[in-house]
Enzyme design. Structure first.
Site, PDB file in Angstrom:
ATOM      1  N   ASN A  14     -79.688   2.434  31.014  1.00 58.41           N
ATOM      2  CA  ASN A  14     -80.376   2.881  32.244  1.00 58.41           C
ATOM      3  C   ASN A  14     -79.701   4.118  32.820  1.00 58.41           C
ATOM      4  O   ASN A  14     -80.383   5.025  33.302  1.00 58.41           O
ATOM      5  CB  ASN A  14     -80.431   1.750  33.279  1.00 58.41           C
ATOM      6  CG  ASN A  14     -81.580   0.794  33.013  1.00 58.41           C
ATOM      7  OD1 ASN A  14     -82.733   1.117  33.263  1.00 58.41           O
ATOM      8  ND2 ASN A  14     -81.263  -0.362  32.457  1.00 58.41           N
ATOM      9  N   HIS A 110     -83.899  -4.779  38.012  1.00 56.20           N
ATOM     10  CA  HIS A 110     -83.816  -6.149  37.487  1.00 56.20           C
ATOM     11  C   HIS A 110     -84.831  -6.299  36.353  1.00 56.20           C
ATOM     12  O   HIS A 110     -85.991  -5.889  36.502  1.00 56.20           O
ATOM     13  CB  HIS A 110     -84.092  -7.164  38.603  1.00 56.20           C
ATOM     14  CG  HIS A 110     -83.932  -8.569  38.124  1.00 56.20           C
ATOM     15  ND1 HIS A 110     -82.695  -9.139  37.903  1.00 56.20           N
ATOM     16  CD2 HIS A 110     -84.853  -9.495  37.750  1.00 56.20           C
ATOM     17  CE1 HIS A 110     -82.863 -10.366  37.440  1.00 56.20           C
ATOM     18  NE2 HIS A 110     -84.157 -10.607  37.332  1.00 56.20           N
TER      19      HIS A 110
HETATM   20  C1  GAR Z   1     -80.636  -4.010  32.033  1.00 56.67           C
HETATM   21  O1  GAR Z   1     -81.634  -4.720  31.353  1.00 56.67           O
HETATM   22  C2  GAR Z   1     -80.711  -4.294  33.523  1.00 56.67           C
HETATM   23  O2  GAR Z   1     -82.002  -4.433  33.986  1.00 56.67           O
HETATM   24  C3  GAR Z   1     -79.954  -5.589  33.608  1.00 56.67           C
HETATM   25  O3  GAR Z   1     -78.865  -5.422  32.732  1.00 56.67           O
HETATM   26  C4  GAR Z   1     -79.254  -4.545  31.667  1.00 56.67           C
HETATM   27  C5  GAR Z   1     -78.237  -3.462  31.547  1.00 56.67           C
HETATM   28  O4  GAR Z   1     -78.494  -2.601  30.450  1.00 56.67           O
HETATM   29  N1  GAR Z   1     -79.572  -5.886  34.949  1.00 56.67           N
HETATM   30  C6  GAR Z   1     -79.534  -7.118  35.436  1.00 56.67           C
HETATM   31  O5  GAR Z   1     -79.756  -8.108  34.775  1.00 56.67           O
HETATM   32  C7  GAR Z   1     -79.165  -7.207  36.913  1.00 56.67           C
HETATM   33  N2  GAR Z   1     -79.471  -8.514  37.422  1.00 56.67           N
HETATM   34  P1  GAR Z   1     -77.878  -1.141  30.360  1.00 56.67           P
HETATM   35  O6  GAR Z   1     -76.375  -1.257  30.642  1.00 56.67           O
HETATM   36  O7  GAR Z   1     -78.147  -0.728  28.949  1.00 56.67           O
HETATM   37  O8  GAR Z   1     -78.569  -0.284  31.372  1.00 56.67           O
END
Ligand code: GAR
Length: 204
Positions: A14, A110
């Site tokens: 992200n 989320h």
């Molecule tokens: C993502 O899917 C985000 O939406 C989630 O963690 C992942 C991180 O991926 N967040 C949550 O679950 C918050 N409750 P990334 O480090 O590759 O962005």
């Protein structure tokens, strides 16, 4: 210019989507002041450094207890004093004092359609495991403001993603990222930076 701090814990896809959107002009009028990770080994820290963005680690493990970590984390954020804090895969609860100090100026992504599959214990891959266990046919992602609850703040945007036959949690996670998260979070930042979404805490 909207000054943001991005908080991360892991892979940082992200964060990458945000930096790519800044490069391509999908996000304008925005500067990343710093990336903060609670995890020294987070790939997100490398992504930040590769992009020339200041990156630092503040780990709860380096403090005697959660109270001491919360205090240090809040103090650091107050020193940086960003216009907006972006939780981009940040898996640590935001200290209540930080929510007070930055009221209406913290957003989170989320990986589900809140109020489904959210709250305590629903983070990362677990969210998609639970969605598949339940048998939902549609899931998605949500960008919302952060309040003192877990995933309870006002919703900014949501995007639906279809579950497909044979999905594993990993496959579904990837589809939700590609189709929803990497679109919604940059869009929300650009909307805030350009006044299409108003921050309640402070005018930018
Ligand atoms: C993502 O899917 C985000 O939406 C989630 O963690 C992942 C991180 O991926 N967040 C949550 O679950 C918050 N409750 P990334 O480090 O590759 O962005």
């Amino acid at each position: 210019m909207l000054k943001i701090v991005v908080c991360v814990s892991g892979g940082g896809t992200n964060l990458q989507a945000i930096m790519d959107a800044m490069d391509s002009g999908k996000i304008t009028n925005t500067e990343i002041m710093a990336v903060i990770s609670n995890n020294a080994r987070a790939k997100a820290l490398d992504r930040a450094k590769n992009h020339g963005v200041p990156a630092l680690c503040l780990s709860p493990k380096s403090y005697p207890d959660r109270g001491a970590f919360n205090e240090a984390f809040t103090k650091k954020m107050e020193e940086l004093n960003p216009d907006l804090i972006v939780l981009a895969g940040f898996l640590v609860a935001i200290p209540p004092a930080m929510v007070d100090a930055f009221e209406g100026r913290i957003i989170n992504i989320h990986p589900a359609l809140i109020p489904s599959f959210c709250g305590v214990g629903y983070y990362g891959l677990h969210v998609h495991e639970k969605a598949l266990e339940y048998g939902v046919k549609v899931t998605g992602a949500t960008v919302h403001f952060v309040d003192k609850g877990m995933d309870t703040g006002r919703i900014i945007s949501q995007k639906a993603v279809y579950v497909q036959e044979g999905d594993t949690p990993e496959v579904l996670q990837r589809r939700v990222m590609e189709e929803a998260e990497w679109v919604l979070l940059p869009q929300a930042i650009d909307d805030i930076a350009n006044g299409r979404i108003r921050l309640s805490g402070k005018s930018v």
